[in-house]
Design a protein around this motif. Structure first.
Motif, PDB file in Angstrom:
ATOM      1  N   GLY A 144      -2.702   1.843   8.545  1.00 58.89           N
ATOM      2  CA  GLY A 144      -1.715   1.311   9.474  1.00 58.89           C
ATOM      3  C   GLY A 144      -1.161  -0.038   9.090  1.00 58.89           C
ATOM      4  N   ASP A 145      -1.697  -0.655   8.046  1.00 61.78           N
ATOM      5  CA  ASP A 145      -1.210  -1.952   7.569  1.00 61.78           C
ATOM      6  C   ASP A 145      -0.688  -1.858   6.138  1.00 61.78           C
ATOM      7  OD1 ASP A 145      -0.590  -4.636   7.794  1.00 61.78           O
ATOM      8  OD2 ASP A 145      -2.643  -5.353   7.449  1.00 61.78           O
ATOM      9  N   GLY A 146      -0.420  -0.647   5.685  1.00 62.48           N
ATOM     10  CA  GLY A 146       0.117  -0.471   4.336  1.00 62.48           C
ATOM     11  C   GLY A 146      -0.944  -0.100   3.322  1.00 62.48           C
ATOM     12  N   LEU A 147      -0.774  -0.555   2.093  1.00 60.77           N
ATOM     13  CA  LEU A 147      -1.699  -0.223   1.002  1.00 60.77           C
ATOM     14  C   LEU A 147      -3.111  -0.686   1.339  1.00 60.77           C
ATOM     15  CD1 LEU A 147      -1.230   0.892  -2.038  1.00 60.77           C
ATOM     16  CD2 LEU A 147      -1.745  -1.472  -2.666  1.00 60.77           C
ATOM     17  N   ASP A 148      -4.077   0.202   1.165  1.00 66.84           N
ATOM     18  CA  ASP A 148      -5.478  -0.092   1.474  1.00 66.84           C
ATOM     19  C   ASP A 148      -6.074  -0.928   0.332  1.00 66.84           C
ATOM     20  OD1 ASP A 148      -8.273  -0.033   1.721  1.00 66.84           O
ATOM     21  OD2 ASP A 148      -8.254   1.963   2.635  1.00 66.84           O
ATOM     22  N   ARG A 182      -2.767  -8.973   4.588  1.00 65.82           N
ATOM     23  CA  ARG A 182      -2.893  -7.837   3.678  1.00 65.82           C
ATOM     24  C   ARG A 182      -2.140  -8.119   2.372  1.00 65.82           C
ATOM     25  NH1 ARG A 182      -3.891  -2.292   4.279  1.00 65.82           N
ATOM     26  NH2 ARG A 182      -5.468  -3.032   5.761  1.00 65.82           N
ATOM     27  N   ARG A 183      -0.984  -8.742   2.464  1.00 61.91           N
ATOM     28  CA  ARG A 183      -0.233  -9.099   1.254  1.00 61.91           C
ATOM     29  C   ARG A 183      -1.075 -10.023   0.367  1.00 61.91           C
ATOM     30  NH1 ARG A 183       5.982  -8.786   2.661  1.00 61.91           N
ATOM     31  NH2 ARG A 183       5.831  -7.507   4.527  1.00 61.91           N
ATOM     32  N   ARG A 184      -1.753 -10.965   0.990  1.00 65.49           N
ATOM     33  CA  ARG A 184      -2.601 -11.886   0.221  1.00 65.49           C
ATOM     34  C   ARG A 184      -3.753 -11.140  -0.448  1.00 65.49           C
ATOM     35  NH1 ARG A 184      -2.303 -16.109   5.167  1.00 65.49           N
ATOM     36  NH2 ARG A 184      -0.601 -17.461   4.403  1.00 65.49           N
ATOM     37  N   GLU A 185      -4.334 -10.173   0.255  1.00 64.03           N
ATOM     38  CA  GLU A 185      -5.412  -9.379  -0.329  1.00 64.03           C
ATOM     39  C   GLU A 185      -4.932  -8.597  -1.550  1.00 64.03           C
ATOM     40  OE1 GLU A 185      -8.502  -7.371   2.330  1.00 64.03           O
ATOM     41  OE2 GLU A 185      -6.781  -7.546   3.681  1.00 64.03           O
ATOM     42  N   ILE A 186      -3.782  -7.960  -1.426  1.00 61.62           N
ATOM     43  CA  ILE A 186      -3.247  -7.170  -2.544  1.00 61.62           C
ATOM     44  C   ILE A 186      -2.927  -8.080  -3.724  1.00 61.62           C
ATOM     45  CG2 ILE A 186      -1.374  -5.645  -3.281  1.00 61.62           C
ATOM     46  CD1 ILE A 186      -3.420  -4.416  -1.276  1.00 61.62           C
ATOM     47  N   ALA A 187      -2.344  -9.239  -3.443  1.00 65.02           N
ATOM     48  CA  ALA A 187      -2.021 -10.187  -4.521  1.00 65.02           C
ATOM     49  C   ALA A 187      -3.288 -10.659  -5.229  1.00 65.02           C
ATOM     50  CB  ALA A 187      -1.257 -11.381  -3.949  1.00 65.02           C
ATOM     51  N   ALA A 188      -4.326 -10.927  -4.460  1.00 61.36           N
ATOM     52  CA  ALA A 188      -5.585 -11.400  -5.055  1.00 61.36           C
ATOM     53  C   ALA A 188      -6.209 -10.340  -5.954  1.00 61.36           C
ATOM     54  CB  ALA A 188      -6.555 -11.805  -3.948  1.00 61.36           C
ATOM     55  N   ILE A 189      -6.176  -9.089  -5.514  1.00 62.70           N
ATOM     56  CA  ILE A 189      -6.735  -8.003  -6.337  1.00 62.70           C
ATOM     57  C   ILE A 189      -5.914  -7.825  -7.615  1.00 62.70           C
ATOM     58  CG2 ILE A 189      -7.183  -5.514  -6.417  1.00 62.70           C
ATOM     59  CD1 ILE A 189      -7.646  -5.719  -3.325  1.00 62.70           C
ATOM     60  N   ALA A 190      -4.598  -7.852  -7.477  1.00 58.05           N
ATOM     61  CA  ALA A 190      -3.735  -7.705  -8.660  1.00 58.05           C
ATOM     62  C   ALA A 190      -3.999  -8.824  -9.661  1.00 58.05           C
ATOM     63  CB  ALA A 190      -2.270  -7.701  -8.228  1.00 58.05           C
ATOM     64  N   PRO A 210      11.297 -11.356   8.588  1.00 55.96           N
ATOM     65  CA  PRO A 210      10.617 -10.876   7.377  1.00 55.96           C
ATOM     66  C   PRO A 210       9.493 -11.808   6.924  1.00 55.96           C
ATOM     67  CG  PRO A 210      12.741 -11.842   6.820  1.00 55.96           C
ATOM     68  CD  PRO A 210      12.666 -11.798   8.313  1.00 55.96           C
ATOM     69  N   LEU A 211       8.441 -11.199   6.402  1.00 55.22           N
ATOM     70  CA  LEU A 211       7.322 -11.952   5.845  1.00 55.22           C
ATOM     71  C   LEU A 211       7.566 -12.219   4.364  1.00 55.22           C
ATOM     72  CD1 LEU A 211       4.430  -9.911   7.496  1.00 55.22           C
ATOM     73  CD2 LEU A 211       5.168 -12.217   8.117  1.00 55.22           C
ATOM     74  N   PRO A 212       6.894 -13.208   3.789  1.00 51.96           N
ATOM     75  CA  PRO A 212       7.055 -13.474   2.353  1.00 51.96           C
ATOM     76  C   PRO A 212       6.649 -12.251   1.533  1.00 51.96           C
ATOM     77  CG  PRO A 212       5.867 -15.266   3.415  1.00 51.96           C
ATOM     78  CD  PRO A 212       5.961 -14.164   4.428  1.00 51.96           C
ATOM     79  N   LEU A 217       3.654 -14.570  -3.762  1.00 50.70           N
ATOM     80  CA  LEU A 217       2.251 -14.986  -3.831  1.00 50.70           C
ATOM     81  C   LEU A 217       1.681 -14.869  -5.232  1.00 50.70           C
ATOM     82  CD1 LEU A 217       1.071 -13.050  -0.633  1.00 50.70           C
ATOM     83  CD2 LEU A 217       1.846 -15.430  -0.768  1.00 50.70           C
ATOM     84  N   ILE A 218       2.322 -14.031  -6.063  1.00 48.02           N
ATOM     85  CA  ILE A 218       1.811 -13.797  -7.417  1.00 48.02           C
ATOM     86  C   ILE A 218       2.998 -13.633  -8.374  1.00 48.02           C
ATOM     87  CG2 ILE A 218       1.552 -11.321  -6.888  1.00 48.02           C
ATOM     88  CD1 ILE A 218      -0.886 -11.343  -8.791  1.00 48.02           C
TER      89      ILE A 218
END
Length: 392
Positions: A144-148, A182-190, A210-212, A217-218
């Motif tokens: 529900g928040d996009g990419l897991d 969630r965007r920050r989490e995905i950026a950190a993993i990438a 809109p959110l950044p 972030l990366i």
């Protein structure tokens, strides 16, 4: 039920772009609604300025390459509104469209035999493009928040994909906008696994808040795509691509790859540069946002069932009751004269996605045509609901 046709529309209705010659109203397409009262004057004035500066012959005399200096500077201004900071213009490529940019990025960044990660339901052409270039596509679960993020990290641990393609705002087809956390989490993993990001932000321009982007972030690993066809007009096809750095931009596009099919039309590029520099783009976007919001309100009033939607999103997502097939429902709606998209069409063959249908509310030229199509959809869904109810 009588299928809607050009002859049984409300009195005084003229032919609508969403209606085919055989009377089908196409709500599977995701075009922004037309706003001619604003668009015509703003674009006419911009074109007058363009041709006052440059003769038609000179304007189209050669390719635009990666964009003129002015094109790229204005592209940087345009992207900065989303990225939160001005990218150097030499990182900006002006491409014919988001699809054209993807046709350069996939073979250029990943290559034959490489691996591309995508959301488990995603923009269908990405899969076909990857197949064309011999690229393996791996699905990443969504919620529900996009990419897991857990599923993304698990994939990276098993074997890091070369790149991740995703839409973080108004995901296609689910309408989900990923939270900032969630965007920050995905950026950190990438960053941890050095996975390049291809972020398609084409729908974000219509968001009221809109959110950044993840690319903000990366930036060192991101290819940021900001197209115009989903927010201004479907035929104003242009995409501003922001590369990680200038050298990578030149190596992946021009002169690194001596293809020209991806290059922007000189007229479209010059028009968009003028609109950005004069604020005309903001006027058009404001008008489109208002029209989309009106259509959302109409949609919520007309469809009695729960739907996933947002006032700035061009499409709505209707989850179906357990036991219903999205393909069967879409086919039944089509028999009544309205085309919608089934969730099955966004999934990899062999995986059964949550059953739902996607409706594009922007394609009809008029709200009356949209309303009639929505009533048809509501009626068909009601029939399916009745069939599922236990009968005495």
């Amino acid at each position: 039920m009588e299928a809607p046709t050009l002859t049984n529309l409300s009195s005084g209705e003229t032919e609508d772009r969403a209606i085919t010659s055989d009377g089908i109203t196409r709500l599977a397409l995701n075009h922004p609604p037309p706003v001619p009262a604003v668009f015509n004057d703003v674009v006419s004035d911009a074109l007058s300025r363009v041709f006052a500066r440059t003769s038609p012959a000179d304007l189209v005399a050669t390719h635009r390459w990666m964009g003129t200096e002015i094109d790229r500077q204005q592209g940087a201004v345009f992207a900065a509104r989303r990225l939160g900071g001005m990218p150097n213009a030499d990182r900006v490529i002006v491409a014919h469209s988001t699809q054209a940019a993807l046709h350069m990025l996939l073979p250029g960044m990943i290559g034959r035999g490489g691996h591309l990660a995508v959301e488990q339901m995603t923009y269908p052409p990405v899969r076909s493009f990857a197949e064309r270039y011999g690229i393996h596509v791996t699905d990443v679960a969504i919620d529900g928040d996009g990419l897991d993020p857990n599923a993304f990290e698990d994939l990276c641990k098993r074997g890091t994909p070369s790149a991740l393609y995703l839409l973080s705002t108004y995901q296609n087809p689910t309408t989900v906008t990923m939270s900032l956390d969630r965007r920050r989490e995905i950026a950190a993993i990438a960053r941890r696994y050095h996975v390049k990001i291809i972020e398609d932000d084409i729908y974000s321009l219509l968001s009221p808040s809109p959110l950044p982007p993840i690319s903000a972030l990366i930036p060192e690993l991101s290819w940021y795509l900001l197209g115009t066809a989903k927010s201004f007009s479907a035929g104003l096809k242009l995409a501003f691509v922001v590369a990680p750095d200038a050298a990578t931009a030149a190596r992946t596009f021009w002169p690194g790859v001596r293809a020209t099919y991806w290059m922007a039309s000189p007229v479209s590029a010059a028009l968009m540069a003028d609109l950005i520099s004069t604020g005309g783009d903001v006027k058009i976007l404001s008008s489109v946002k208002l029209e989309v919001a009106k259509r959302h309100a109409d949609t919520l009033r007309t469809l009695p069932m729960p739907i996933a939607s947002d006032p700035g999103c061009l499409h709505v997502w209707i989850p179906l009751r357990l036991g219903l097939s999205s393909t069967d429902v879409a086919e039944a709606i089509l028999r009544q004269g309205v085309q919608v998209a089934a969730s099955d069409s966004y999934a990899q063959p062999g995986w059964k996605p949550p059953q739902a249908i996607r409706i594009g509310i922007g394609n009809p030229s008029s709200q009356s045509v949209l309303l009639q199509a929505l009533k048809t959809i509501a009626s068909v869904l009601s029939d399916f609901e009745n069939d599922l109810r236990p009968h005495d």
